[in-house]
Every structure is written in structure tokens, then in C-alpha cells.
Motif scaffolding. Structure first.
Motif, PDB file in Angstrom:
ATOM      1  N   ILE A  65       1.645  47.276 -42.091  1.00 23.79           N
ATOM      2  CA  ILE A  65       2.543  48.154 -41.360  1.00 23.79           C
ATOM      3  C   ILE A  65       3.261  49.004 -42.395  1.00 23.79           C
ATOM      4  O   ILE A  65       3.847  48.486 -43.337  1.00 23.79           O
ATOM      5  CB  ILE A  65       3.558  47.353 -40.521  1.00 23.79           C
ATOM      6  CG1 ILE A  65       2.822  46.493 -39.500  1.00 23.79           C
ATOM      7  CG2 ILE A  65       4.537  48.294 -39.836  1.00 23.79           C
ATOM      8  CD1 ILE A  65       3.729  45.578 -38.717  1.00 23.79           C
ATOM      9  N   ILE A  66       3.169  50.320 -42.223  1.00 22.79           N
ATOM     10  CA  ILE A  66       3.781  51.242 -43.173  1.00 22.79           C
ATOM     11  C   ILE A  66       5.023  51.828 -42.512  1.00 22.79           C
ATOM     12  O   ILE A  66       4.943  52.432 -41.445  1.00 22.79           O
ATOM     13  CB  ILE A  66       2.796  52.366 -43.557  1.00 22.79           C
ATOM     14  CG1 ILE A  66       1.530  51.752 -44.152  1.00 22.79           C
ATOM     15  CG2 ILE A  66       3.453  53.349 -44.510  1.00 22.79           C
ATOM     16  CD1 ILE A  66       0.412  52.745 -44.332  1.00 22.79           C
ATOM     17  N   HIS A  67       6.176  51.622 -43.107  1.00 20.37           N
ATOM     18  CA  HIS A  67       7.436  52.158 -42.585  1.00 20.37           C
ATOM     19  C   HIS A  67       7.875  53.329 -43.453  1.00 20.37           C
ATOM     20  O   HIS A  67       7.862  53.252 -44.654  1.00 20.37           O
ATOM     21  CB  HIS A  67       8.550  51.102 -42.648  1.00 20.37           C
ATOM     22  CG  HIS A  67       8.288  49.908 -41.822  1.00 20.37           C
ATOM     23  ND1 HIS A  67       8.612  49.844 -40.496  1.00 20.37           N
ATOM     24  CD2 HIS A  67       7.737  48.714 -42.116  1.00 20.37           C
ATOM     25  CE1 HIS A  67       8.281  48.669 -40.020  1.00 20.37           C
ATOM     26  NE2 HIS A  67       7.744  47.965 -40.979  1.00 20.37           N
ATOM     27  N   ASP A  68       8.293  54.415 -42.799  1.00 21.09           N
ATOM     28  CA  ASP A  68       8.949  55.494 -43.517  1.00 21.09           C
ATOM     29  C   ASP A  68      10.350  55.593 -42.927  1.00 21.09           C
ATOM     30  O   ASP A  68      10.607  56.455 -42.121  1.00 21.09           O
ATOM     31  CB  ASP A  68       8.309  56.854 -43.296  1.00 21.09           C
ATOM     32  CG  ASP A  68       6.811  56.881 -43.363  1.00 21.09           C
ATOM     33  OD1 ASP A  68       6.171  55.947 -42.935  1.00 21.09           O
ATOM     34  OD2 ASP A  68       6.295  57.886 -43.835  1.00 21.09           O
ATOM     35  N   ALA A  69      11.205  54.678 -43.243  1.00 21.60           N
ATOM     36  CA  ALA A  69      12.565  54.717 -42.720  1.00 21.60           C
ATOM     37  C   ALA A  69      13.312  55.867 -43.373  1.00 21.60           C
ATOM     38  O   ALA A  69      13.398  55.939 -44.589  1.00 21.60           O
ATOM     39  CB  ALA A  69      13.265  53.402 -42.993  1.00 21.60           C
ATOM     40  N   PRO A  70      13.808  56.787 -42.564  1.00 26.13           N
ATOM     41  CA  PRO A  70      14.497  57.941 -43.145  1.00 26.13           C
ATOM     42  C   PRO A  70      15.868  57.560 -43.680  1.00 26.13           C
ATOM     43  O   PRO A  70      16.502  56.625 -43.196  1.00 26.13           O
ATOM     44  CB  PRO A  70      14.627  58.904 -41.963  1.00 26.13           C
ATOM     45  CG  PRO A  70      14.642  58.007 -40.775  1.00 26.13           C
ATOM     46  CD  PRO A  70      13.756  56.842 -41.120  1.00 26.13           C
ATOM     47  N   ASN A  71      16.315  58.288 -44.656  1.00 23.38           N
ATOM     48  CA  ASN A  71      17.642  58.079 -45.212  1.00 23.38           C
ATOM     49  C   ASN A  71      18.617  58.939 -44.420  1.00 23.38           C
ATOM     50  O   ASN A  71      18.600  60.157 -44.513  1.00 23.38           O
ATOM     51  CB  ASN A  71      17.665  58.459 -46.694  1.00 23.38           C
ATOM     52  CG  ASN A  71      19.020  58.231 -47.316  1.00 23.38           C
ATOM     53  OD1 ASN A  71      19.936  57.728 -46.680  1.00 23.38           O
ATOM     54  ND2 ASN A  71      19.146  58.588 -48.575  1.00 23.38           N
ATOM     55  N   VAL A  72      19.459  58.289 -43.635  1.00 29.10           N
ATOM     56  CA  VAL A  72      20.446  59.009 -42.832  1.00 29.10           C
ATOM     57  C   VAL A  72      21.862  58.717 -43.339  1.00 29.10           C
ATOM     58  O   VAL A  72      22.834  58.981 -42.638  1.00 29.10           O
ATOM     59  CB  VAL A  72      20.321  58.655 -41.339  1.00 29.10           C
ATOM     60  CG1 VAL A  72      19.039  59.202 -40.758  1.00 29.10           C
ATOM     61  CG2 VAL A  72      20.424  57.168 -41.125  1.00 29.10           C
ATOM     62  N   SER A  73      21.967  58.189 -44.542  1.00 28.10           N
ATOM     63  CA  SER A  73      23.276  57.813 -45.072  1.00 28.10           C
ATOM     64  C   SER A  73      24.146  59.030 -45.375  1.00 28.10           C
ATOM     65  O   SER A  73      25.361  58.901 -45.507  1.00 28.10           O
ATOM     66  CB  SER A  73      23.108  56.963 -46.331  1.00 28.10           C
ATOM     67  OG  SER A  73      22.469  57.711 -47.343  1.00 28.10           O
ATOM     68  N   THR A  74      23.560  60.216 -45.458  1.00 29.28           N
ATOM     69  CA  THR A  74      24.354  61.406 -45.764  1.00 29.28           C
ATOM     70  C   THR A  74      24.872  62.102 -44.503  1.00 29.28           C
ATOM     71  O   THR A  74      25.572  63.102 -44.604  1.00 29.28           O
ATOM     72  CB  THR A  74      23.519  62.409 -46.575  1.00 29.28           C
ATOM     73  OG1 THR A  74      22.390  62.812 -45.783  1.00 29.28           O
ATOM     74  CG2 THR A  74      23.052  61.809 -47.889  1.00 29.28           C
ATOM     75  N   LEU A  75      24.531  61.577 -43.315  1.00 30.68           N
ATOM     76  CA  LEU A  75      24.975  62.203 -42.069  1.00 30.68           C
ATOM     77  C   LEU A  75      26.399  61.791 -41.728  1.00 30.68           C
ATOM     78  O   LEU A  75      26.775  60.629 -41.869  1.00 30.68           O
ATOM     79  CB  LEU A  75      24.071  61.802 -40.905  1.00 30.68           C
ATOM     80  CG  LEU A  75      22.711  62.455 -40.827  1.00 30.68           C
ATOM     81  CD1 LEU A  75      21.943  61.933 -39.627  1.00 30.68           C
ATOM     82  CD2 LEU A  75      22.831  63.956 -40.743  1.00 30.68           C
ATOM     83  N   ASN A  76      27.182  62.751 -41.262  1.00 29.67           N
ATOM     84  CA  ASN A  76      28.524  62.499 -40.756  1.00 29.67           C
ATOM     85  C   ASN A  76      28.642  63.146 -39.386  1.00 29.67           C
ATOM     86  O   ASN A  76      28.118  64.240 -39.167  1.00 29.67           O
ATOM     87  CB  ASN A  76      29.587  63.101 -41.685  1.00 29.67           C
ATOM     88  CG  ASN A  76      29.605  62.411 -43.028  1.00 29.67           C
ATOM     89  OD1 ASN A  76      29.632  61.192 -43.096  1.00 29.67           O
ATOM     90  ND2 ASN A  76      29.570  63.200 -44.094  1.00 29.67           N
ATOM     91  N   ALA A  77      29.328  62.456 -38.474  1.00 30.01           N
ATOM     92  CA  ALA A  77      29.545  62.993 -37.133  1.00 30.01           C
ATOM     93  C   ALA A  77      31.017  63.347 -36.986  1.00 30.01           C
ATOM     94  O   ALA A  77      31.888  62.547 -37.313  1.00 30.01           O
ATOM     95  CB  ALA A  77      29.138  61.962 -36.085  1.00 30.01           C
ATOM     96  N   THR A  78      31.273  64.568 -36.514  1.00 29.83           N
ATOM     97  CA  THR A  78      32.639  65.006 -36.233  1.00 29.83           C
ATOM     98  C   THR A  78      32.686  65.549 -34.812  1.00 29.83           C
ATOM     99  O   THR A  78      31.693  66.087 -34.311  1.00 29.83           O
ATOM    100  CB  THR A  78      33.109  66.108 -37.211  1.00 29.83           C
ATOM    101  OG1 THR A  78      32.185  67.186 -37.151  1.00 29.83           O
ATOM    102  CG2 THR A  78      33.186  65.583 -38.628  1.00 29.83           C
ATOM    103  N   ILE A  79      33.854  65.392 -34.167  1.00 28.50           N
ATOM    104  CA  ILE A  79      34.000  65.834 -32.780  1.00 28.50           C
ATOM    105  C   ILE A  79      34.731  67.172 -32.758  1.00 28.50           C
ATOM    106  O   ILE A  79      35.747  67.358 -33.422  1.00 28.50           O
ATOM    107  CB  ILE A  79      34.776  64.788 -31.956  1.00 28.50           C
ATOM    108  CG1 ILE A  79      33.977  63.481 -31.904  1.00 28.50           C
ATOM    109  CG2 ILE A  79      35.047  65.301 -30.547  1.00 28.50           C
ATOM    110  CD1 ILE A  79      34.691  62.348 -31.216  1.00 28.50           C
ATOM    111  N   ASP A  80      34.163  68.090 -31.982  1.00 29.83           N
ATOM    112  CA  ASP A  80      34.773  69.392 -31.778  1.00 29.83           C
ATOM    113  C   ASP A  80      34.971  69.559 -30.274  1.00 29.83           C
ATOM    114  O   ASP A  80      34.192  69.043 -29.471  1.00 29.83           O
ATOM    115  CB  ASP A  80      33.860  70.491 -32.339  1.00 29.83           C
ATOM    116  CG  ASP A  80      34.544  71.847 -32.375  1.00 29.83           C
ATOM    117  OD1 ASP A  80      35.786  71.893 -32.322  1.00 29.83           O
ATOM    118  OD2 ASP A  80      33.825  72.865 -32.454  1.00 29.83           O
ATOM    119  N   VAL A  81      36.023  70.275 -29.875  1.00 28.89           N
ATOM    120  CA  VAL A  81      36.339  70.462 -28.460  1.00 28.89           C
ATOM    121  C   VAL A  81      36.233  71.948 -28.129  1.00 28.89           C
ATOM    122  O   VAL A  81      36.650  72.807 -28.902  1.00 28.89           O
ATOM    123  CB  VAL A  81      37.773  69.962 -28.145  1.00 28.89           C
ATOM    124  CG1 VAL A  81      38.101  70.158 -26.671  1.00 28.89           C
ATOM    125  CG2 VAL A  81      37.922  68.509 -28.542  1.00 28.89           C
TER     126      VAL A  81
END
Length: 168
Positions: A65-81
């Protein structure tokens, strides 16, 4: 936010043929016994059947089984209204957007899911809305597909300001 991973299976597939053979033989024996007053005839028949059958089985073995787990450690979520106005520009409705930012780049080949929850200090305690999995093609498209609307809040009995939400 849940990530979708690209998983590839390396498979080995092979076929096994099972042959079964049965033989049919018919033997008839006639025995005649004669005495001075009686003649007795005994007929004995023995039958054996021969048939050949083939049964195919297909076996699949997972070799790797070959996994290509993406690196999402650089993502940030911010809320806008924002406020969406009706056609006559009289009534407005609040909209909440979960904007993604990254110190490198946002992977556009992944699918993203945004979950909205009502919070109290640092604890999520009430589910509000889940967007489903959507691609990140542009910030505007992502906002329209994952937003939390005032109508969705009203459906959860949140009708006044003073609440706190989070997006994950």
C-alpha cells in the motif's frame, strides 16, 4: 478539517483451476442357479459415474500500500464575516467564511471539508454545519461552498448575536 489521501494498492492476481474427475462404470452380473426343480436367476448391477468438472478461483493478494499523505501543517483557518443583501438591497444576512491561508501554498489537488461548531472558550460543544468535501480552486469558490449562513444558525436556534463559532 479532514484530509483525503491518495492510496494506491499494488495487487497480485492469479487464477487457480481445480479439476475433479469421477468415473462411471456399469457392471452387470447375471448368475443362474439350476436345481432339479428350480432355476434361479440373479441379476446384479453396479454403476459408477465418471464426470470431469473444472472450477476456477481468482485470488488477489495485496502486496503493498503506497500512501502519499499530504503535508497540511502549513494551513491555517481564519473566520471572516460578510453580509449578503437580498435582491432589493433591503435585508442583509450574515455569512461566515472559513478562509484558508498557508505559508507555502494551498494544495489544489486535495478535497477539503469544513465543519462549523459553536464554541465556549476553547471547547467545541455544538455541531452547526458541515460543508462536505470540496476542491480548493479559488478563495471565492471555496468561500461560497463552505460558508455558514444566518439561515443555518437560525435552524439551530441561534437567533441573537453573542455566540462564538469555530471552523475546522
Amino acid at each position: 478539517m479532514m484530509q483525503q489521501y491518495n492510496v494506491q494498492l499494488v495487487l497480485l492476481m492469479f487464477e487457480i483451476k481445480h479439476l475433479a474427475t469421477t468415473t462411471t462404470t456399469t457392471t452387470t452380473t447375471i448368475t443362474t442357479t439350476t436345481t432339479t426343480t428350480t432355476t434361479t436367476t440373479t441379476i446384479t448391477t453396479t454403476t459408477t459415474t465418471t464426470t470431469t468438472t473444472t472450477r476456477n478461483e481468482i485470488h488477489v493478494i495485496v502486496l503493498d500500500i503506497i500512501h502519499d499523505a499530504p503535508n497540511v501543517s502549513t494551513l491555517n483557518a481564519t473566520i471572516d464575516v460578510g453580509v449578503a443583501m437580498d435582491e432589493l438591497n433591503i435585508y442583509g444576512q450574515n455569512e461566515y467564511f472559513c478562509d484558508l491561508t498557508s505559508s507555502t501554498h494551498i494544495n489544489t489537488s486535495l478535497l477539503y471539508e469544513v465543519e462549523w461548531a459553536q464554541t465556549s472558550k476553547l471547547t467545541r460543544y455544538r455541531f452547526l454545519h458541515r460543508s462536505g468535501f470540496v476542491p480548493y480552486t479559488s478563495n471565492a469558490d471555496f468561500r461560497s461552498l463552505t460558508k455558514l449562513t444566518e439561515s443555518q444558525l437560525i435552524a439551530k436556534n441561534i437567533t441573537q448575536l453573542g455566540f462564538t463559532v469555530t471552523c475546522v
